[in-house]
Enzyme design. Structure first.
Site, mmCIF file in Angstrom:
data_model
loop_
_atom_site.group_PDB
_atom_site.id
_atom_site.type_symbol
_atom_site.label_atom_id
_atom_site.label_comp_id
_atom_site.label_asym_id
_atom_site.label_seq_id
_atom_site.Cartn_x
_atom_site.Cartn_y
_atom_site.Cartn_z
ATOM 1 N N ASP A 159 1.602 -15.692 -2.158
ATOM 2 C CA ASP A 159 2.419 -16.475 -1.220
ATOM 3 C C ASP A 159 1.922 -17.920 -1.183
ATOM 4 O OD1 ASP A 159 3.742 -13.991 -0.215
ATOM 5 O OD2 ASP A 159 1.702 -13.562 0.413
ATOM 6 N N HIS A 187 1.422 -10.205 4.830
ATOM 7 C CA HIS A 187 2.107 -10.385 3.543
ATOM 8 C C HIS A 187 3.441 -9.632 3.629
ATOM 9 C CE1 HIS A 187 3.189 -10.517 -0.628
ATOM 10 N NE2 HIS A 187 3.231 -9.210 -0.671
HETATM 11 P P1 NAX Z 1 4.022 -0.086 -10.348
HETATM 12 O O1 NAX Z 1 4.850 0.942 -9.691
HETATM 13 O O2 NAX Z 1 4.430 -0.683 -11.647
HETATM 14 O O3 NAX Z 1 2.540 0.478 -10.561
HETATM 15 C C1 NAX Z 1 1.849 1.152 -9.566
HETATM 16 C C2 NAX Z 1 0.862 2.047 -10.260
HETATM 17 O O4 NAX Z 1 0.003 2.604 -9.252
HETATM 18 C C3 NAX Z 1 1.512 3.234 -10.987
HETATM 19 O O5 NAX Z 1 1.031 3.275 -12.324
HETATM 20 C C4 NAX Z 1 1.065 4.453 -10.185
HETATM 21 O O6 NAX Z 1 0.876 5.600 -10.991
HETATM 22 C C5 NAX Z 1 -0.256 3.951 -9.613
HETATM 23 N N1 NAX Z 1 -0.720 4.667 -8.428
HETATM 24 C C6 NAX Z 1 0.003 5.187 -7.406
HETATM 25 N N2 NAX Z 1 -0.794 5.818 -6.535
HETATM 26 C C7 NAX Z 1 -2.063 5.676 -6.989
HETATM 27 C C8 NAX Z 1 -3.328 6.120 -6.523
HETATM 28 N N3 NAX Z 1 -3.432 6.872 -5.424
HETATM 29 N N4 NAX Z 1 -4.421 5.804 -7.243
HETATM 30 C C9 NAX Z 1 -4.325 5.078 -8.378
HETATM 31 N N5 NAX Z 1 -3.140 4.650 -8.880
HETATM 32 C C10 NAX Z 1 -2.031 4.935 -8.192
HETATM 33 O O7 NAX Z 1 3.802 -1.218 -9.243
HETATM 34 P P2 NAX Z 1 3.352 -2.736 -9.431
HETATM 35 O O8 NAX Z 1 4.544 -3.570 -9.700
HETATM 36 O O9 NAX Z 1 2.215 -2.786 -10.368
HETATM 37 O O10 NAX Z 1 2.910 -3.100 -7.941
HETATM 38 C C11 NAX Z 1 1.776 -2.515 -7.343
HETATM 39 C C12 NAX Z 1 1.722 -2.841 -5.861
HETATM 40 O O11 NAX Z 1 1.573 -4.248 -5.664
HETATM 41 C C13 NAX Z 1 2.969 -2.450 -5.082
HETATM 42 O O12 NAX Z 1 2.563 -1.843 -3.863
HETATM 43 C C14 NAX Z 1 3.633 -3.790 -4.790
HETATM 44 O O13 NAX Z 1 4.436 -3.726 -3.636
HETATM 45 C C15 NAX Z 1 2.424 -4.657 -4.614
HETATM 46 N N6 NAX Z 1 2.628 -6.107 -4.671
HETATM 47 C C16 NAX Z 1 1.881 -6.890 -3.865
HETATM 48 C C17 NAX Z 1 1.945 -8.265 -3.895
HETATM 49 C C18 NAX Z 1 1.096 -9.099 -2.997
HETATM 50 O O14 NAX Z 1 1.292 -10.315 -3.014
HETATM 51 N N7 NAX Z 1 0.183 -8.564 -2.177
HETATM 52 C C19 NAX Z 1 2.909 -8.958 -4.789
HETATM 53 C C20 NAX Z 1 3.382 -8.112 -5.930
HETATM 54 C C21 NAX Z 1 3.612 -6.667 -5.596
HETATM 55 O O15 NAX Z 1 4.873 -6.541 -4.992
#
Ligand code: NAX
Length: 328
Positions: A159, A187
């Site tokens: 952000d 956030h």
């Molecule tokens: P993806 O869905 O591409 O990848 C998430 C990965 O996490 C998957 O491979 C899944 O198998 C794995 N996973 C799920 N549960 C798990 C656990 N208990 N232990 C280990 N791995 C696990 O998501 P992606 O686009 O990479 O985003 C990841 C997270 O970042 C989401 O929650 C998203 O909302 C968040 N974000 C946060 C941002 C921020 O500024 N704080 C911005 C970008 C993003 O939106």
């Protein structure tokens, strides 16, 4: 050569993981003379894809990459971790209430907090990226009672970076000329990007803050809803920019923020600026000696106060919800 640093990345097979791991292994997270050992943590269904990413990492022959291990349980994944990037989280599914989302993520961040408490290195630093990032960080920190609370943070650097570019474009200056911006609060769409203390090429930002139509109808909503705009355009959520922000956050945390500037990070509140103690809220911060410090003494006008309070109110509600669920 420095000692090898163990970096655990959760959600390693996801899209942010894919954008992040190569940059960590190339030395951009900690610096060009710090070798890293990657510990990738995935759910069992994600392990195969993580193995594929590990093969590609091997194929880069990064001189600083001392090894890669893949795990499907937090106890092994965080063993000896010095830095942990908690990226994997449960996204909101259609029809899911916010309490369901908090509960599902509690099922991830509580055991991860417990594992960090039990097996991480003494100098562990944790950045939570997975949403809802602030409250997930609160859950993890609350379940790691032996780890100092200031070792947990939530990512609002994306952000912050988004806001820097919006200001630079509006003012017609280079991004590097924009300083002392702040993201306050959660956030989420309630976050408040604050320009009132910003400096633009060494000058006050009043030209922009006095343009109230631009400030309230363009700048604040564009920054706060940028994630949704990226999804609408790209058909997928921010990944490379999120990974970049995670790199910026940890690099500054470990190596210090630059003189004459500050950045934004979600950290456990000490009550500064009227943000209730214990909430993980975004503040203006500097890093000195490897610890975040809240920038003190900023005057907060009525315009900013209202918006900070609104975002903090959302964090208070989230804390009440996870407390009611017994997660903290
Ligand atoms: P993806 O869905 O591409 O990848 C998430 C990965 O996490 C998957 O491979 C899944 O198998 C794995 N996973 C799920 N549960 C798990 C656990 N208990 N232990 C280990 N791995 C696990 O998501 P992606 O686009 O990479 O985003 C990841 C997270 O970042 C989401 O929650 C998203 O909302 C968040 N974000 C946060 C941002 C921020 O500024 N704080 C911005 C970008 C993003 O939106």
């Amino acid at each position: 050569m420095n000692a090898i640093v163990n970096v655990t990345v959760t959600g390693a097979a996801g899209q942010i993981g894919y954008a992040l791991l190569f940059r960590i292994a190339s030395g951009q997270l900690l610096g060009p003379d710090v070798p890293v050992r990657l510990r990738l943590l995935e759910i069992p269904q994600g392990v195969k894809a993580a193995e594929g990413t590990a093969m590609e990492l091997d194929d880069c022959a990064f001189p600083l990459l001392a090894g890669i291990d893949i795990f499907d349980n937090p106890r092994d994944g965080f063993d000896g971790a010095n830095i942990a990037l908690l990226v994997g989280a449960r996204p909101r599914a259609k029809g899911m209430e916010r309490s369901d989302l908090l509960e599902a993520n509690g099922g991830i961040f509580r055991p991860q907090g417990e594992a960090i408490n039990a097996v991480a290195a003494d100098d562990i630093r944790v950045l939570v990226v997975g949403n809802p990032a602030n409250t997930n960080a609160l859950i993890a920190a609350s379940n790691a009672p032996d780890v100092p609370k200031d070792r947990f943070s939530a990512m609002t650097r994306l952000d912050h970076n988004r806001a820097l570019t919006q200001v630079a474009k509006r003012a017609g200056v280079a991004v590097d000329d924009v300083r002392k911006l702040t993201i306050w609060g959660n956030h989420s769409a309630t976050q408040y990007p604050d320009l009132f203390h910003a400096e633009i090429a060494g000058q006050s930002s009043h030209v922009l803050t006095e343009d109230s139509a631009w400030l309230t109808e363009e700048f604040i909503p564009v920054v706060a809803t940028r994630g949704a705009a990226i999804i609408a355009a790209r058909g997928a959520s921010s990944a490379a920019s999120a990974a970049n922000a995670a790199i910026d956050h940890v690099y500054d945390w470990v190596n210090g923020t630059r003189e004459g500037d500050w950045t934004s990070a979600g950290i456990v509140s000490d009550g500064s600026y009227g943000v209730p103690e214990g909430l993980v809220s975004s503040f203006p911060v500097v890093s000195r000696g490897g610890s975040w410090e809240i920038v003190q003494g900023l005057e907060i006008g009525e315009f900013s106060r209202e918006r900070i309070d609104a975002s903090v109110a959302e964090l208070v509600e989230e804390r009440l919800a996870v407390r009611a669920l017994g997660l903290i």
